[in-house]
Motif scaffolding. Structure first.
Motif, PDB file in Angstrom:
ATOM      1  N   SER A   1       1.327  16.119   1.545  1.00  0.00           N
ATOM      2  CA  SER A   1       1.798  14.514   0.691  1.00  0.00           C
ATOM      3  C   SER A   1       0.467  14.315   0.726  1.00  0.00           C
ATOM      4  O   SER A   1       0.787  13.066   0.744  1.00  0.00           O
ATOM      5  CB  SER A   1       3.005  14.431   0.665  1.00  0.00           C
ATOM      6  OG  SER A   1       4.112  15.059   0.572  1.00  0.00           O
ATOM      7  N   CYS A   2      -0.498  14.668   0.926  1.00  0.00           N
ATOM      8  CA  CYS A   2      -1.791  13.903   1.344  1.00  0.00           C
ATOM      9  C   CYS A   2      -3.131  14.100   0.494  1.00  0.00           C
ATOM     10  O   CYS A   2      -3.184  15.577   0.129  1.00  0.00           O
ATOM     11  CB  CYS A   2      -1.728  14.212   3.060  1.00  0.00           C
ATOM     12  SG  CYS A   2      -3.248  13.345   3.633  1.00  0.00           S
TER      13      CYS A   2
ATOM     14  N   LYS B   1      -0.487  14.767  -3.396  1.00  0.00           N
ATOM     15  CA  LYS B   1       0.880  13.615  -3.114  1.00  0.00           C
ATOM     16  C   LYS B   1       1.660  13.840  -4.648  1.00  0.00           C
ATOM     17  O   LYS B   1       0.931  13.379  -5.873  1.00  0.00           O
ATOM     18  CB  LYS B   1       0.676  12.698  -3.316  1.00  0.00           C
ATOM     19  CG  LYS B   1       1.884  11.320  -2.873  1.00  0.00           C
ATOM     20  CD  LYS B   1       2.599  11.620  -1.882  1.00  0.00           C
ATOM     21  CE  LYS B   1       3.285  10.609  -1.738  1.00  0.00           C
ATOM     22  NZ  LYS B   1       4.553  10.646  -0.506  1.00  0.00           N
TER      23      LYS B   1
ATOM     24  N   GLY C   1       4.994   0.496  -2.016  1.00  0.00           N
ATOM     25  CA  GLY C   1       4.605   2.148  -1.641  1.00  0.00           C
ATOM     26  C   GLY C   1       3.540   3.130  -2.167  1.00  0.00           C
ATOM     27  O   GLY C   1       2.695   2.034  -3.137  1.00  0.00           O
ATOM     28  N   HIS C   2       4.035   4.350  -2.470  1.00  0.00           N
ATOM     29  CA  HIS C   2       2.663   5.120  -2.902  1.00  0.00           C
ATOM     30  C   HIS C   2       2.374   4.839  -4.273  1.00  0.00           C
ATOM     31  O   HIS C   2       3.713   4.764  -5.225  1.00  0.00           O
ATOM     32  CB  HIS C   2       3.389   6.436  -2.714  1.00  0.00           C
ATOM     33  CG  HIS C   2       2.305   7.347  -3.987  1.00  0.00           C
ATOM     34  ND1 HIS C   2       0.751   7.782  -2.982  1.00  0.00           N
ATOM     35  CD2 HIS C   2       2.958   7.974  -4.677  1.00  0.00           C
ATOM     36  CE1 HIS C   2       0.681   8.635  -4.005  1.00  0.00           C
ATOM     37  NE2 HIS C   2       1.417   8.992  -5.450  1.00  0.00           N
TER      38      HIS C   2
ATOM     39  N   ASP D   1      10.279  14.771   4.373  1.00  0.00           N
ATOM     40  CA  ASP D   1      10.230  13.570   4.543  1.00  0.00           C
ATOM     41  C   ASP D   1      10.192  12.886   5.650  1.00  0.00           C
ATOM     42  O   ASP D   1      11.891  13.128   5.440  1.00  0.00           O
ATOM     43  CB  ASP D   1       9.896  12.368   3.042  1.00  0.00           C
ATOM     44  CG  ASP D   1       8.989  13.048   1.873  1.00  0.00           C
ATOM     45  OD1 ASP D   1       8.310  13.415   2.222  1.00  0.00           O
ATOM     46  OD2 ASP D   1       9.266  12.367   1.236  1.00  0.00           O
TER      47      ASP D   1
ATOM     48  N   ARG E   1       1.923  -1.855   2.040  1.00  0.00           N
ATOM     49  CA  ARG E   1       2.895  -0.889   2.743  1.00  0.00           C
ATOM     50  C   ARG E   1       4.097  -1.054   3.760  1.00  0.00           C
ATOM     51  O   ARG E   1       3.595  -1.723   4.655  1.00  0.00           O
ATOM     52  CB  ARG E   1       1.165   0.509   2.978  1.00  0.00           C
ATOM     53  CG  ARG E   1       3.089   1.795   3.343  1.00  0.00           C
ATOM     54  CD  ARG E   1       1.507   2.728   4.191  1.00  0.00           C
ATOM     55  NE  ARG E   1       1.026   3.428   3.345  1.00  0.00           N
ATOM     56  CZ  ARG E   1      -0.448   3.830   3.300  1.00  0.00           C
ATOM     57  NH1 ARG E   1      -0.689   3.927   4.836  1.00  0.00           N
ATOM     58  NH2 ARG E   1      -0.866   4.096   2.354  1.00  0.00           N
TER      59      ARG E   1
ATOM     60  N   ASP F   1       0.745   0.619 -10.206  1.00  0.00           N
ATOM     61  CA  ASP F   1      -1.143   1.289 -10.323  1.00  0.00           C
ATOM     62  C   ASP F   1      -2.065   0.053 -10.961  1.00  0.00           C
ATOM     63  O   ASP F   1      -2.844  -0.220 -10.393  1.00  0.00           O
ATOM     64  CB  ASP F   1      -1.966   2.516  -9.988  1.00  0.00           C
ATOM     65  CG  ASP F   1      -3.273   3.082 -10.535  1.00  0.00           C
ATOM     66  OD1 ASP F   1      -3.494   3.136  -9.284  1.00  0.00           O
ATOM     67  OD2 ASP F   1      -3.402   3.176 -10.551  1.00  0.00           O
TER      68      ASP F   1
ATOM     69  N   SER G   1       1.776  11.844   4.394  1.00  0.00           N
ATOM     70  CA  SER G   1       1.758  11.091   3.167  1.00  0.00           C
ATOM     71  C   SER G   1       0.632   9.585   3.465  1.00  0.00           C
ATOM     72  O   SER G   1       0.064   9.647   2.588  1.00  0.00           O
ATOM     73  CB  SER G   1       2.951  10.853   3.354  1.00  0.00           C
ATOM     74  OG  SER G   1       3.867  11.149   2.405  1.00  0.00           O
ATOM     75  N   TYR G   2       0.628   9.086   5.076  1.00  0.00           N
ATOM     76  CA  TYR G   2      -0.491   8.070   5.460  1.00  0.00           C
ATOM     77  C   TYR G   2      -1.159   8.623   5.662  1.00  0.00           C
ATOM     78  O   TYR G   2      -2.299   7.911   7.016  1.00  0.00           O
ATOM     79  CB  TYR G   2      -0.110   7.031   6.007  1.00  0.00           C
ATOM     80  CG  TYR G   2       1.796   6.757   5.209  1.00  0.00           C
ATOM     81  CD1 TYR G   2       2.124   6.392   3.863  1.00  0.00           C
ATOM     82  CD2 TYR G   2       2.129   6.130   6.058  1.00  0.00           C
ATOM     83  CE1 TYR G   2       3.149   6.087   3.308  1.00  0.00           C
ATOM     84  CE2 TYR G   2       3.638   5.113   5.609  1.00  0.00           C
ATOM     85  CZ  TYR G   2       3.560   5.642   4.568  1.00  0.00           C
ATOM     86  OH  TYR G   2       4.806   5.237   3.740  1.00  0.00           O
TER      87      TYR G   2
END
Length: 388
Positions: free
Chosen positions: A354-355, A12, A307-308, A157, A328, A316, A181-182
Motif C-alpha cells: 500500500s505504498c 496503493k 486520509g488517502h 492495515d 492526515r 483529490d 501506507s505512509y
C-alpha cells in the motif's frame, strides 16, 4: 513458501497476497484500486483463482474486500473467512465499489462465510493461520501464516499507536508483509490529532470532514469539540462500533459514547451546520460525502480531508485546486510505529504494501531489510528465512 503479490505492491489499492506451501494455497484480501479502471482496478490473479483453497479477509475497506464479487465471477468457489464485523460491513462496501453487473450475478455470499474472532487460530491443509486485532478498525485483523518451517506475517492495515483501537503485537516471523501506507512519515498520530483539532477551532462557522464510515470515523469522533454534527445515516454504524468493547480501549469507549450522545444529526437537505460535520466516505467517491463535498465547495463551506486521496477522486481534485485542506489522521503506522513493529518481529525480511515506490525507498532507509524493488504481479519464494 511461495508469496504471490497480486496487488498493493508499489501502489496503493487492490491489496491481495497469496501464500502457497507444498500442499496448500490461500489468498489474503482481495481489494480494488480506487481511481483505476479496467484490469488495473482488480488484483492480478488470473488462472490461479481455481487453485485457491481459502480466502481470508482482514477487514471490509474497499482496498481489501472490494474485488470479492470479481473474484467469484473469476471462478473462486471456496470458503471465505472473516470476522463478524467484516461480514456486516462488506456488503455496503461492495455496493459502492463492485461492478454493478458482477454484484448482481455474484452478491455477497453469506452461505460461504466462515466466521472467526480476532485471536483465533485457523487451519487450511498444512498451513496454520493465527490472527490478532489490527488497531485499524473494529473486527480488523492481521494474519500470521506458518507451515511448520517458516512463518509469514501479513499485517494488512494496522495502527500500533491508536488511542481508540487495540492492536495485538505481531509475532516474530521470517517474512513481514508490512503496512507501509505512509512510508517514512515521522509525525505521530497524537500530533496530527492536535493539528486537526486546531484546524477545526479555526473554522468556528462550520466545516465538513469526510471520513470512512468504519475506522477513522471513531478516531475523528474522539477529537471533535463539544458541539459537532454527523450525517444521520452514520449514527447506527458508529453505535455498533463503539459497542464492540473488545476492540477498543476502555477510556476510548467512554469518550466515544459521550461524544456520540451529544452529536447533532444532520440530514440531506438541511442547511449546512455552523459546526464541524462528519460524513462518509473519506474520498467523496461514495456515500453522503459524494454530494456533500461539491455542495460544500459551492457554498464556500470549508472542507478538511484527513486520509488517502486517490488521483482524480473528488477529494483529490478539490484539494489540488486549493479549495480544501488536508491533514492526515493516521489510521496506518507512521515511521516510529513501523520501526517498532519490525523490531519486535525480530527484524525479519520485509515487504511493504500500500505504498508508492518513492515512499517505499524512503522507508527503506530506516528498515534495512525492506525490499523496495518488488511490485504487484511478482512471485517470491521464502526459504530458510531468505526471499528470492
Amino acid at each position: 513458501m511461495q508469496v504471490d503479490l497480486h496487488g498493493g505492491f508499489g501502489e496503493k489499492g487492490r491489496t491481495s497476497v497469496a501464500l502457497r506451501s507444498a500442499r496448500s494455497h490461500i489468498l489474503l484480501d482481495v481489494g480494488i484500486k480506487v481511481g483505476a479502471s479496467g484490469q488495473e482496478y482488480y488484483p492480478v490473479i488470473g488462472r490461479e483463482v481455481g487453485t485457491i483453497e481459502a480466502l481470508f479477509l482482514s477487514h471490509a475497506h474497499e482496498d481489501h474486500v472490494g474485488a470479492l464479487s470479481w473474484l467469484l465471477a473469476e471462478g473462486y468457489c471456496g470458503p471465505i473467512f472473516m470476522t463478524e464485523e467484516t461480514r456486516e460491513e462488506a456488503p455496503a462496501t461492495l455496493a459502492h465499489y463492485a461492478d454493478p453487473a458482477q454484484l448482481e450475478l455474484f452478491p455477497f455470499p453469506s452461505d460461504r462465510v466462515e466466521l472467526f474472532k480476532p485471536g483465533d487460530t485457523l487451519t487450511v491443509g498444512d498451513l496454520t493461520i493465527r490472527t490478532g486485532r489490527s488497531g485499524h478498525v473494529v473486527g480488523g485483523v492481521w494474519f500470521a501464516v506458518g507451515n511448520g518451517e517458516e512463518t509469514i506475517v501479513y499485517s494488512a492495515d494496522i495502527l500500533p499507536d491508536s488511542k481508540v483501537f487495540v492492536m495485538d503485537p505481531l509475532p516474530s516471523c521470517d517474512l513481514l508483509i508490512l503496512d507501509a501506507s505512509y512510508g517514512a512519515d515521522p509525525v505521530s498520530g497524537a500530533a496530527r490529532a492536535d493539528e486537526i483539532a486546531a484546524w477545526v477551532t479555526e473554522h468556528p462557522k462550520g466545516c465538513l470532514l469526510p471520513t470512512p464510515l468504519f475506522g477513522r470515523s471513531l478516531e475523528l469522533l474522539a477529537v471533535m469539540p463539544r458541539r459537532f454534527a454527523i450525517h444521520a445515516s452514520m449514527r447506527q454504524a458508529l453505535m455498533i462500533q463503539i459497542a464492540a468493547r473488545e476492540a477498543l480501549y476502555p477510556k476510548a469507549v467512554e469518550r466515544l459514547k459521550q461524544q456520540l450522545a451529544v452529536a447533532i444529526d444532520w440530514h440531506d437537505g438541511d442547511p449546512l451546520p455552523d459546526c464541524p460535520l462528519l460524513a462518509d466516505d473519506g474520498m467523496g467517491t461514495a456515500g453522503p460525502s459524494a454530494t456533500l463535498i461539491p455542495h460544500a465547495d459551492a457554498s464556500g463551506y470549508p472542507v478538511l480531508l484527513t486520509g488517502h486521496l486517490p488521483a482524480s477522486s473528488p477529494g483529490d481534485l478539490l484539494y489540488r485546486s486549493g479549495r480544501a485542506s488536508w491533514i492526515r489522521m493516521p489510521t496506518h503506522p507512521t515511521l516510529s510505529g513501523n520501526l517498532d513493529v519490525w523490531q519486535k518481529a525480530g527484524e525479519p525480511q520485509t515487504l511493504g504494501h500500500s505504498c508508492s515506490p518513492f515512499m517505499l525507498e524512503e522507508l527503506g532507509h530506516h528498515i534495512t531489510s525492506l525490499r523496495t524493488d518488488v511490485r504487484t504481479g511478482q512471485s517470491l519464494t521464502l526459504l530458510e528465512g531468505a526471499i528470492s
